[in-house]
Design a protein around this motif. Structure first.
Motif: not given
Length: 221
Positions: A6-11, A30-35, A46-53
């Motif tokens: 899961i990749l999380v993109v949340e500021d 899990v990998e996370a990014a601010p933008d 990372f090749r995520p299965d799902v991205v949470v935006l």
């Protein structure tokens, strides 16, 4: 099967950190990014299965980034948004968003939606076991101690939701929202179905479906 990614993109840092802890608690990578800067490189590495935006991000917004995500193949997208108007949601769906979670959100609801999306993508096992209870949601088969347990469609959805959240107490509102799709009905609807489900399960073993008085229900061995 390897852990779902899961990749999380949340500021907002507090939300980003809470999501990271909760998702890792599910056993997911899990990998996370601010933008969305460098999103393409993150997707490639990372090749995520799902991205949470998050919808409202600095630079490119959620729907714009959703289009980028889908250019990388069969990757699910869940959009976090405070916007409820139909036009905004349509824009998201047109960009390839699979599901929405409205802020402020309950973590249990987001986790349930992610599990459902991962199942549709074929990235999580469809069979869950709690003690001697085995639930195969895809086949619609439930066994207890090797005995087949015949359930109605509603009972199966209810049990499926509770075993997915095994060990966590689910409130009546959470159950109504996730199993029935709405909460504006009498709360005793849940109580009636829990009672019927419990009777069928306990015909073949000890209690697994517990009442947490004043809070809700939990499945635990």
């Amino acid at each position: 099967m390897a852990a779902a990614r899961i990749l999380v993109v949340e500021d907002e840092e507090s939300i980003r950190e809470a999501l990271t802890v909760a998702l890792r608690g599910e056993g997911w990578a899990v990998e996370a990014a601010p933008d969305g800067s460098g999103l393409e490189a993150r997707l490639e590495a990372f090749r995520p299965d799902v991205v949470v935006l998050d919808w409202m991000l600095p630079g490119r917004d959620g729907p714009t980034l959703a289009r980028v995500v889908h250019s990388f193949g069969d990757v699910g997208v869940v959009l976090l948004t405070a916007r409820s108007e139909v036009g905004a949601r349509l824009r998201g769906f047109e960009a390839g968003v699979d599901d929405y979670v409205t802020k402020p959100f309950e973590m249990a609801e987001l986790l349930a939606r992610l599990r459902a999306l991962l199942r549709r993508l074929g990235r999580v096992p469809t069979t869950v076991q709690v003690g001697d209870l085995v639930v195969d949601a895809t086949a619609g088969v439930v066994t207890r101690g090797g005995h087949r347990v015949e359930l109605t469609a509603t009972e199966l959805r209810l049990l499926g939701f509770l075993v997915e959240n095994r060990g966590r107490t689910m409130s009546t509102t959470q159950i109504l929202t996730q199993v029935w799709g709405y909460e504006d009905v009498a709360e005793n609807l849940v109580q009636v179905h829990v009672s019927a489900l419990r009777k069928k399960l306990e015909a073949h073993g000890d209690r697994l479906l517990h009442t947490v008085r004043g809070i809700g229900y939990v499945v635990r061995a």
